[in-house]
Motif scaffolding. Sequence first.
Motif, PDB file in Angstrom:
ATOM      1  N   LEU A   1      38.645  16.797  28.056  1.00 30.34           N
ATOM      2  CA  LEU A   1      39.379  18.400  28.371  1.00 30.34           C
ATOM      3  C   LEU A   1      38.783  19.037  29.312  1.00 30.34           C
ATOM      4  N   ALA A   2      37.346  18.796  29.362  1.00 32.48           N
ATOM      5  CA  ALA A   2      36.684  19.665  30.492  1.00 32.48           C
ATOM      6  C   ALA A   2      36.998  18.896  31.810  1.00 32.48           C
ATOM      7  N   GLN A   3      37.252  17.806  31.998  1.00 31.90           N
ATOM      8  CA  GLN A   3      37.317  17.031  33.299  1.00 31.90           C
ATOM      9  C   GLN A   3      38.504  17.259  33.908  1.00 31.90           C
ATOM     10  N   THR A   4      39.541  16.863  32.840  1.00 28.14           N
ATOM     11  CA  THR A   4      41.165  16.924  33.255  1.00 28.14           C
ATOM     12  C   THR A   4      41.673  18.166  33.022  1.00 28.14           C
ATOM     13  N   GLY A   5      41.394  18.995  31.942  1.00 28.55           N
ATOM     14  CA  GLY A   5      41.932  20.126  31.405  1.00 28.55           C
ATOM     15  C   GLY A   5      43.213  19.735  30.722  1.00 28.55           C
ATOM     16  N   SER A   6      43.553  18.604  30.551  1.00 28.84           N
ATOM     17  CA  SER A   6      44.457  18.191  29.526  1.00 28.84           C
ATOM     18  C   SER A   6      44.179  18.143  28.013  1.00 28.84           C
ATOM     19  N   ALA A   7      44.735  18.923  27.227  1.00 25.24           N
ATOM     20  CA  ALA A   7      44.618  18.858  25.585  1.00 25.24           C
ATOM     21  C   ALA A   7      44.858  17.601  25.061  1.00 25.24           C
ATOM     22  N   ASN A   8      45.949  16.824  25.587  1.00 26.05           N
ATOM     23  CA  ASN A   8      46.371  15.663  25.199  1.00 26.05           C
ATOM     24  C   ASN A   8      45.381  14.619  25.705  1.00 26.05           C
TER      25      ASN A   8
ATOM     26  N   ALA B   1      45.482  12.479  29.284  1.00 23.61           N
ATOM     27  CA  ALA B   1      44.355  12.307  30.278  1.00 23.61           C
ATOM     28  C   ALA B   1      44.204  11.115  30.649  1.00 23.61           C
TER      29      ALA B   1
END
Lengths: 158, 186
Positions: free
Chosen positions: B137-144, B148
Amino acid sequence: MTGMTVIVKTVTRWTAALIFLYGAYVVAYGHLSPGGGFAGGVILACSYIIMVLAHGREAALGKLPKAVASRLDSVGALAFLALALVGMVVGGLFFANWLQNLSPGTAFHVFNAGIIPLANVAIAIKVCMSLFLVFLILASVRMLGKGEQAELRCDEVD
Amino acid sequence: MLTTHLMTFLMVFMIIVSLKALMTKNLLSAAISLGAVGIGVSLVFLLLRAPDAAVPHIVVEILTLLLLIRATVRRGVRVVSGQRDIFGASVAAVLVVLLLAMVVPIFYEMPFGSEAAWTSSDDHTELASGYYLQNGLAQTGSANIVTAVLLDYRAYDTLGEATVLFTAVIGALVLLRQRARKPLEE
């Protein structure tokens, strides 16, 4: 191939739009909920395919001509590749998530995750058009003759 | 434990239905049996808490069922002719039973679908999956995290998959077109 009965046609006219909407939702929220470009693209393709089944091929091709589908197929694939190449130029890596590095969005929001939603959309267009074309091709295959002399014949596809 | 029982039941169900699909002479019945196998597989994915695998599977299964019914059954090819291969079928049945006898104990051995599979106190950061879960989540911003991995960490694989589909469409178009088909020149 003139399609099915008026009941099926009416129901299809309503549900095809809803199925298309659901496919668009699955694509747009692919980075937040289960689903994504591939699943959403298949759902989008299904909305065209039930139109082929219920209304006949001509009606569906009126909504989405074969030339347009074939070009969008290539556009989707090339857009995905272009995102990767832009990442190489801007971020220094093939498939670098340059947009997320430039402007990180809020977590759990739709406009977030950089190139991931864009890549989802590209893949969805690509998968939808590919499967629509594959269905058109395979649905127009006709079996001629019987037994050993049987021959696959394809009409009106080029 | 309930999950494991359900998975075993689904496994036996899928085997029986696939045997039915193989043995039946009616093509429509075979196509629908294949669809039932697909629903079984996607239910197994759901039981293992993998909705990201279950959703594409069920959708592709529906599409395949439509294609099979449309491309074969509605073209007047309704039944399969020819002798049933009793020997091959019985060998297949014996193999399937053997395989089931080997696989089902593993179901009960592994913590499939139980909380212990991912809430154990062990720190999994040394594994790739633990790394993705912690930093995805921190690196890509994708919650799923599945997305990611598919579109960020392993996007190269996704590009290859898209290329496979593209090549399949090109192949189908080339093999089945009619306009440019002419007899070979001497």
